[in-house]
Write a protein that holds these residues in place. Structure first.
Motif, short mmCIF file in Angstrom:
data_model
loop_
_atom_site.label_atom_id
_atom_site.label_comp_id
_atom_site.label_asym_id
_atom_site.label_seq_id
_atom_site.Cartn_x
_atom_site.Cartn_y
_atom_site.Cartn_z
N VAL A 1 10.86 -1.92 16.18
CA VAL A 1 9.91 -0.81 16.21
C VAL A 1 10.74 0.47 16.37
CG1 VAL A 1 8.01 0.28 17.43
CG2 VAL A 1 8.05 -2.19 17.19
N ARG B 1 12.61 -3.34 20.36
CA ARG B 1 11.35 -2.64 20.55
C ARG B 1 11.45 -1.88 21.85
NH1 ARG B 1 7.09 -7.41 20.23
NH2 ARG B 1 5.78 -5.80 21.05
N VAL C 1 8.25 -1.68 12.13
CA VAL C 1 7.41 -0.50 12.16
C VAL C 1 8.33 0.71 12.30
CG1 VAL C 1 5.58 0.72 13.38
CG2 VAL C 1 5.52 -1.76 13.23
N ILE D 1 5.76 -1.41 8.04
CA ILE D 1 4.98 -0.18 7.90
C ILE D 1 5.94 1.00 8.05
CG2 ILE D 1 2.97 1.09 8.74
CD1 ILE D 1 2.16 -1.72 8.09
N HIS E 1 -10.37 4.46 6.65
CA HIS E 1 -9.42 4.49 5.54
C HIS E 1 -9.69 3.33 4.58
CE1 HIS E 1 -6.34 7.49 6.73
NE2 HIS E 1 -6.88 7.34 7.91
N CYS F 1 -7.67 2.95 10.48
CA CYS F 1 -6.71 3.00 9.39
C CYS F 1 -6.74 1.73 8.54
CB CYS F 1 -5.30 3.21 9.93
SG CYS F 1 -5.08 4.87 10.55
N GLU F 2 -5.95 1.74 7.46
CA GLU F 2 -5.97 0.67 6.49
C GLU F 2 -5.47 -0.64 7.09
OE1 GLU F 2 -4.63 3.57 6.31
OE2 GLU F 2 -2.77 3.65 5.20
N ARG F 3 -5.99 -1.73 6.54
CA ARG F 3 -5.63 -3.10 6.91
C ARG F 3 -6.00 -3.48 8.33
NH1 ARG F 3 -0.01 -3.63 4.59
NH2 ARG F 3 -0.46 -3.86 2.40
N GLU G 1 6.45 5.01 8.22
CA GLU G 1 5.87 6.35 8.35
C GLU G 1 6.99 7.36 8.57
OE1 GLU G 1 1.76 6.87 10.15
OE2 GLU G 1 2.52 5.17 11.28
N GLU H 1 3.89 -1.19 3.68
CA GLU H 1 3.09 0.01 3.47
C GLU H 1 3.93 1.26 3.65
OE1 GLU H 1 -0.67 0.39 5.38
OE2 GLU H 1 -0.72 2.54 4.97
N VAL I 1 0.17 0.68 15.37
CA VAL I 1 0.42 -0.18 14.22
C VAL I 1 0.53 -1.65 14.61
CG1 VAL I 1 2.04 -0.61 12.36
CG2 VAL I 1 1.57 1.71 13.06
N GLN I 2 -0.26 -2.49 13.97
CA GLN I 2 -0.18 -3.94 14.08
C GLN I 2 -0.29 -4.47 15.50
OE1 GLN I 2 3.22 -5.07 11.76
NE2 GLN I 2 2.01 -5.11 9.91
N PRO J 1 3.01 -0.17 19.13
CA PRO J 1 3.14 -0.99 17.93
C PRO J 1 3.51 -2.43 18.28
CG PRO J 1 4.41 1.03 17.72
CD PRO J 1 3.93 0.96 19.12
N LEU J 2 2.90 -3.38 17.61
CA LEU J 2 3.15 -4.82 17.73
C LEU J 2 2.83 -5.39 19.11
CD1 LEU J 2 6.61 -5.11 15.89
CD2 LEU J 2 4.39 -5.32 14.90
N ARG K 1 3.48 5.33 4.15
CA ARG K 1 2.42 6.22 4.60
C ARG K 1 3.07 7.53 5.03
NH1 ARG K 1 -1.57 6.82 8.82
NH2 ARG K 1 -3.51 6.10 7.90
N ARG L 1 0.31 5.32 0.25
CA ARG L 1 -0.74 6.31 0.47
C ARG L 1 -0.33 7.65 -0.13
NH1 ARG L 1 -4.90 5.32 4.05
NH2 ARG L 1 -5.69 7.17 3.04
N GLU M 1 -4.75 2.17 14.34
CA GLU M 1 -3.78 2.40 13.27
C GLU M 1 -3.61 1.18 12.37
OE1 GLU M 1 -0.21 4.42 14.15
OE2 GLU M 1 -1.16 5.87 15.46
N VAL M 2 -2.68 1.32 11.42
CA VAL M 2 -2.49 0.35 10.35
C VAL M 2 -2.34 -1.08 10.87
CG1 VAL M 2 -1.02 -0.22 8.41
CG2 VAL M 2 -1.32 2.14 9.06
N ILE N 1 0.86 -1.18 0.00
CA ILE N 1 0.00 0.00 0.00
C ILE N 1 0.90 1.24 0.00
CG2 ILE N 1 -1.72 1.33 1.28
CD1 ILE N 1 -2.86 -1.13 2.40
#
Lengths: 190, 187
Positions: free
Chosen positions: A146, A162, A128, A111, B46, B67-69, A113, A81, B113-114, B131-132, A83, A46, B95-96, A44
């Protein structure tokens, strides 16, 4: 778009980009591909998340907006993705462009960003990358990391965890392995 | 490209929906299932976000961003105490790629995210799931909890939740201009 092979997985553009028919690219007019970039299935991008905050530099043309700029020989694996990040600035929310330089590899299901990704960056799978992260040249981000928002990763770092931290350096010999020209050639409709 | 693909997709079963008129829902979002899906006013969905009401109804409040997915809905049969379905309160940001099977997601919570919210979990107000991160099945997360890293937790009592809600509202204002809504497709 109408090339010789009618039913291949990839559509090859004039500048040599290989874009999967099953990629999900939104807002194509706001995306710049430098050429020879591979976009796999279910990626994806965006492009519709445009900058809405007026540019401070008046020489930048209005209406000529770019949401995602990608250099040459980049490789976006299945399910990742891209974004553009967004933030509140002076009381107004706006997205800002996501810029990616050359020879950037992004692993599956990652992902991104970030605000800026330098050349020869290798991002693993399930990574991420937080909003407005800045990744300099020759960086490797290991699987499952992350990267927190606003992090700046210096050149020649290996990053993992992370939240992500610098865990090592890229050795001199490794630098040659981060060139993606061979990877690009290997992708095709075969 | 995308227009070509849409024609090859079989039309999925349309669930009963109750959509607010100021809802922004992208054409490529997907609503499937058999139970009622309610989406509140000023909420933004989204493209490629998925709602699945096969096992229980889904209710989303106002001023949410999905958000997407991301995938919202039970993926297996609902237990007796989960029959009333999924309730997502006002001002929630998902979020995504997040997977939400929670019974309740409290006001102003951000699921990043995720992240994965296990089946039947209850999230308090103004939580943040990093996230995660994963919340296990049936877990109850108190208000103001921040879950980050490999399962670490803390309470965020900084008292800026009103500001955060305002920021979400600003973000929605911008997204309203950027995402073309196709309400008619889902009604």
């Amino acid at each position: 778009m109408s090339k010789k092979q009618p039913k291949g997985e990839y559509i090859e553009t004039d500048t040599g980009n290989k874009v999967s028919r099953r990629s999900q690219i939104i807002g194509t007019t706001n995306i710049i591909l430098g050429g020879k970039t591979v976009i796999q299935a279910e990626v994806i991008i965006r492009g519709d998340l445009l900058r809405t905050y007026p540019a401070s530099n008046p020489s930048e043309k209005q209406g000529n907006t770019v949401a995602v700029a990608i250099g040459r020989y980049c490789f976006f694996s299945r399910g990742c993705e891209l974004r553009p990040p967004g933030k509140l600035y002076k009381g107004q929310f706006s997205h800002y462009p996501l810029k990616i330089a050359d020879h950037v590899f992004v692993g599956p299901s990652s992902i991104i960003e970030a605000a800026l990704i330098g050349s020869h960056v290798n991002i693993g799978s399930n990574v991420v990358v937080g909003k407005f992260a800045i990744i300099k040249d020759y960086v490797r981000i290991l699987d499952g990391s992350v990267v927190p928002p606003n992090m700046v990763i210096p050149s020649f770092s290996v990053v993992a965890g992370r939240p992500a931290r610098v865990v090592g350096e890229i050795a001199e010999g490794e630098v040659d392995g981060m060139d993606l020209r061979e990877v690009y050639r290997a992708v095709g409709n075969g | 490209m995308s227009s070509k693909r849409a024609s090859t997709m079989p039309a999925p079963l349309k669930p009963p929906t109750s959509l607010a008129s100021s809802l922004i829902i992208a054409e490529h979002a997907s609503l499937t299932g058999t139970h009622l899906i309610t989406l509140g006013s000023n909420t933004v969905v989204h493209p490629r976000a998925r709602f699945n009401s096969t096992h229980a109804p889904i209710t989303v409040g106002s001023n949410c961003i999905i958000c997407e997915r991301s995938s919202i809905g039970f993926q297996s049969e609902a237990a007796a105490n989960e029959r009333q379905g999924i309730l997502i309160e006002n001002g929630v940001v998902i979020e995504v790629g997040a997977v939400v099977e929670a019974r309740t997601v409290g006001e102003g919570t951000i699921i990043e995210v995720q992240a994965k919210i296990g089946k039947g979990a209850v999230l308090g107000k103004h939580c943040k799931i990093g996230p995660l991160c994963e919340i296990t099945e049936g877990e109850v997360v108190p208000d103001f909890t921040v879950v980050y890293g490999p399962g670490m937790r803390r309470l965020d009592r900084s008292g800026v939740e009103d500001l955060k809600m305002k920021m979400v509202a600003r973000q929605i204002e911008v997204l309203k201009k950027l995402i073309p809504s196709n309400l008619a497709k889902f009604q």
